[in-house]
Design a protein around this motif. Structure first.
Motif, PDB file in Angstrom:
ATOM      1  N   HIS B  66       2.227   4.947  -6.333  1.00  0.00           N
ATOM      2  CA  HIS B  66       0.858   5.443  -6.535  1.00  0.00           C
ATOM      3  C   HIS B  66      -0.205   4.349  -6.395  1.00  0.00           C
ATOM      4  O   HIS B  66      -1.110   4.471  -5.582  1.00  0.00           O
ATOM      5  CB  HIS B  66       0.739   6.137  -7.895  1.00  0.00           C
ATOM      6  N   PHE B  67      -0.108   3.320  -7.234  1.00  0.00           N
ATOM      7  CA  PHE B  67      -1.108   2.239  -7.200  1.00  0.00           C
ATOM      8  C   PHE B  67      -0.506   0.988  -6.569  1.00  0.00           C
ATOM      9  O   PHE B  67      -0.794  -0.132  -6.979  1.00  0.00           O
ATOM     10  CB  PHE B  67      -1.621   1.939  -8.618  1.00  0.00           C
ATOM     11  N   THR B  68       0.358   1.178  -5.582  1.00  0.00           N
ATOM     12  CA  THR B  68       1.052   0.057  -4.940  1.00  0.00           C
ATOM     13  C   THR B  68       0.694   0.002  -3.463  1.00  0.00           C
ATOM     14  O   THR B  68       0.354   1.034  -2.893  1.00  0.00           O
ATOM     15  CB  THR B  68       2.579   0.238  -5.069  1.00  0.00           C
ATOM     16  N   VAL B 355      -4.460   1.387   9.743  1.00  0.00           N
ATOM     17  CA  VAL B 355      -3.115   1.878   9.424  1.00  0.00           C
ATOM     18  C   VAL B 355      -2.604   1.118   8.203  1.00  0.00           C
ATOM     19  O   VAL B 355      -2.626  -0.102   8.182  1.00  0.00           O
ATOM     20  CB  VAL B 355      -2.154   1.704  10.611  1.00  0.00           C
ATOM     21  N   SER B 356      -2.158   1.869   7.195  1.00  0.00           N
ATOM     22  CA  SER B 356      -1.765   1.269   5.912  1.00  0.00           C
ATOM     23  C   SER B 356      -0.259   1.347   5.703  1.00  0.00           C
ATOM     24  O   SER B 356       0.420   2.211   6.246  1.00  0.00           O
ATOM     25  CB  SER B 356      -2.464   2.025   4.783  1.00  0.00           C
ATOM     26  N   THR B 357       0.258   0.458   4.874  1.00  0.00           N
ATOM     27  CA  THR B 357       1.623   0.580   4.363  1.00  0.00           C
ATOM     28  C   THR B 357       1.701   1.849   3.496  1.00  0.00           C
ATOM     29  O   THR B 357       0.670   2.329   3.020  1.00  0.00           O
ATOM     30  CB  THR B 357       1.969  -0.690   3.548  1.00  0.00           C
ATOM     31  N   PRO B 358       2.899   2.416   3.296  1.00  0.00           N
ATOM     32  CA  PRO B 358       2.989   3.638   2.495  1.00  0.00           C
ATOM     33  C   PRO B 358       2.380   3.473   1.096  1.00  0.00           C
ATOM     34  O   PRO B 358       2.621   2.474   0.424  1.00  0.00           O
ATOM     35  CB  PRO B 358       4.499   3.871   2.384  1.00  0.00           C
ATOM     36  N   THR B 359       1.600   4.420   0.684  1.00  0.00           N
ATOM     37  CA  THR B 359       1.039   4.485  -0.677  1.00  0.00           C
ATOM     38  C   THR B 359       0.401   5.852  -0.883  1.00  0.00           C
ATOM     39  O   THR B 359      -0.047   6.487   0.079  1.00  0.00           O
ATOM     40  CB  THR B 359      -0.022   3.387  -0.910  1.00  0.00           C
ATOM     41  N   CYS B 360       0.365   6.306  -2.145  1.00  0.00           N
ATOM     42  CA  CYS B 360      -0.388   7.520  -2.484  1.00  0.00           C
ATOM     43  C   CYS B 360      -1.878   7.210  -2.519  1.00  0.00           C
ATOM     44  O   CYS B 360      -2.711   8.121  -2.401  1.00  0.00           O
ATOM     45  CB  CYS B 360       0.027   8.058  -3.850  1.00  0.00           C
TER      46      CYS B 360
END
Lengths: 161, 424
Positions: B66-68, B355-360
């Motif tokens: 979530h916050f990562t 483009v982001s790394t996986p995260t909520c």
């Protein structure tokens, strides 16, 4: 078990994002959560609420995320009970699991107004509106749920087994 | 007595020959899930009550999503607490930055959920795994703590609504259009406390990614769970991922349903859910004069490979509109790598997307795309509540990846057909 307090009224579909916005979920400290409770729909709530006060909502109260921080924030403000026409299911079980009293009562939710003074008898499910001299009948909790609430939460009830 | 698919799974997990709607049961769990927001609360409860250990270290999944990668010091402390708990208890399925993905994309991908299983997760979108023919539902942290300790959970057996899907969807219609249309029909509490059981010959026309997106948003209609029948596509998906025996359940032909909702997939149009409820659904081309500031393509609803493929097909060779920030978030490391190998990420970056790394991150207003006062986002996420992605005066329009990508190019809400017709 009884509750007495002044009422804060909100509408339908009060979601967990307005009960406690996710930007505050970087901590689960009850005082921190309480200080931001209801912030996005009622910025002054945390300052105004007094121990024992009661929240009255419309239908589907607590919809949205599974964050237990939502009932925790409400409980940590000193709110003694949430009354609504209906509750979202995860909020309902979270409230019971942490020992926050909640009652479904459409009649109460429709007739209680902002700042009314009410009292609740949890054993009978009778809600008394002292301001308007009315009473409303809520379903009392089933035995299974009463045991969890009386033990002040699910884990206390487990450890008593 | 005839039972729904959900009721049959619950009966077996409760060790009962049959269950009926409204009955309170204790069911055995095949998996208990938590994330970096909800697990710390569960750990605190676990430790406060002196619970001695977890019921089965192979049947707990903790995903820091979530916050990562951690957004601030408090979030980092919460992740650290999860990390230490996982290590101390020897949790097998612990996913940290570098391996983690958004939990509801990650768990099916890793084969941690199979047909017929019963799963709880301290995250409301745990209902996603119903796409695999499992019973799965979101709970809170205390239920997670109790589930980790005992391997069981109490449930009120739900009644059900049958959603009969027929026909073949047109191009650009995905799972998100199906589920937003459904929520628009029945409302945000239309399935409160109930199961949504999907049936009909239209199911076969939906990919697994479409079914995940649909089951994912069952909670947005108030449902306890959404569930799909197991067919060849489900079995093909589980092959190579699930290496244990699983059981396929089917609803009885005369199972009790409170009502039946009919959706002809061939009639669906690309839709958006306007602020501030997921039920506020409108055809995208009826609101295409609304200017936007940001687009988010990702989340547990629509961050899967086929979602990125759809977005890339529209964005390829084009540029995102001036003054629009476009953030693409592949849901897992596997999806990220595949999207890179297939050239989608190159397409996005060439067009001017981040483009982001996986995260909520942005979906719940955590980080990676928070909105200022008065700003407007088209997002492939799942909630458009007040303040969900930033300032309480900001607005979220929910959509599938095709509408999100078309909107990114045109700088306003747009249907994918507009791009095809030379809108840019």
């Amino acid at each position: 078990m009884q509750a007495n307090g002044t009422v804060f009224v909100y509408g339908d579909n009060v979601d967990t994002d307005v009960i406690i916005p996710a930007r505050y979920l970087n901590s689960s400290d009850p005082k921190h959560l309480a200080s931001h409770c209801m912030e996005d729909i009622d910025a002054a709530f945390a300052q105004k609420v007094r121990p024992g006060d009661i929240i009255v909502g419309g239908s589907n109260f607590g919809c949205g995320s599974s964050r237990e921080h939502a009932p925790l924030a409400i409980k940590s403000c000193g709110v003694s009970c949430v009354i609504a026409k209906s509750f979202a299911r995860i909020f309902y079980r979270n409230s019971i699991n942490i020992g926050l009293a909640i009652l479904e009562c459409p009649q109460a939710a429709e007739n209680i107004r902002q700042r009314d003074e009410i009292s609740i008898d949890f054993d009978s499910g009778v809600i008394t509106n002292k301001t308007r001299e009315e009473t409303y009948q809520a379903e009392p909790f089933p035995e299974f749920i009463r045991e969890i609430i009386n033990a002040d939460g699910l884990l206390n009830s487990l450890s008593k087994c | 007595m005839a039972m729904t698919m959900t009721q049959k799974i619950l009966a077996d997990h409760a060790g009962l020959p049959e269950v009926r709607a409204g009955q309170l049961i204790r069911a055995k769990l095949d998996l208990v899930l938590g994330n970096d927001i909800t697990t710390p609360v569960a750990i605190n409860e676990f430790e406060k009550h002196g619970l001695s250990g977890v019921f089965n270290r192979d049947k707990i999944a903790i995903v820091l999503d979530h916050f990562t990668p951690n957004k601030d010091i408090k979030a980092a402390e919460q992740s650290k607490q999860c990390r230490e708990f996982a290590k101390c208890n020897g949790i097998t399925h612990f996913y940290d930055v570098g391996q983690m993905g958004i939990e509801h994309a990650l768990l099916p991908e890793q084969g941690l959920v199979a047909a017929g299983e019963a799963v709880i997760g301290a995250d409301s979108h745990t209902c996603t795994y119903g796409a695999l023919g499992a019973f799965s539902t979101g709970v809170g942290s205390t239920d997670m703590a109790a589930g980790m300790a005992t391997g069981e959970c109490w449930f009120k057996v739900p009644s059900a609504i049958r959603v009969r899907l027929t026909g073949q969807p047109k191009k650009w219609i995905g799972g998100k259009d199906v589920v937003l249309t459904l929520i628009g029909m029945i409302g945000v509490d239309g399935a409160r406390y109930q199961s949504l059981e999907f049936t009909g010959d239209g199911v076969a026309a939906l990919s697994m990614d479409d079914r995940f997106a649909i089951a994912n948003m069952a909670i947005e209609a108030g449902a306890k769970n959404g569930i799909f029948p197991v067919d060849e596509a489900t079995i093909a998906y589980m092959k190579g991922r699930v290496n244990r025996e699983y059981q396929v359940y089917e609803a009885d032909a005369d199972a009790p349903y409170e009502k039946t909702v009919e959706i002809d997939l061939s009639e669906l149009r690309p839709v958006v859910a306007c602020p501030h409820l997921p039920s506020n659904t409108k055809p995208a081309d009826e609101v295409n004069d609304i200017a936007i500031d940001q687009v988010v393509i990702g989340s547990c609803t629509n961050g899967r490979l086929s979602d990125l493929a759809t977005a890339a097909e529209i964005i390829k060779g084009r540029k995102v509109a001036e003054n629009v920030r476009v953030i693409v978030i592949p849901a897992t490391q596997h999806i990220y790598r595949e999207a890179m190998r297939l050239g989608y990420l190159y397409t996005f970056i060439e067009a001017g997307c981040a483009v982001s790394t996986p995260t909520c991150g942005p979906c719940l207003g955590g980080h990676m795309g928070i909105m200022a006062a008065g700003e407007r986002t088209v997002a492939t996420t799942n909630r458009n509540f007040v303040g969900r992605m930033g300032d309480p005066s900001s607005e979220i329009y929910l959509a599938g990846p095709a509408v999100a990508a078309a909107s990114a190019i045109l700088g306003r809400i747009a249907s994918p057909e507009e791009i095809e017709q030379g809108g840019n």
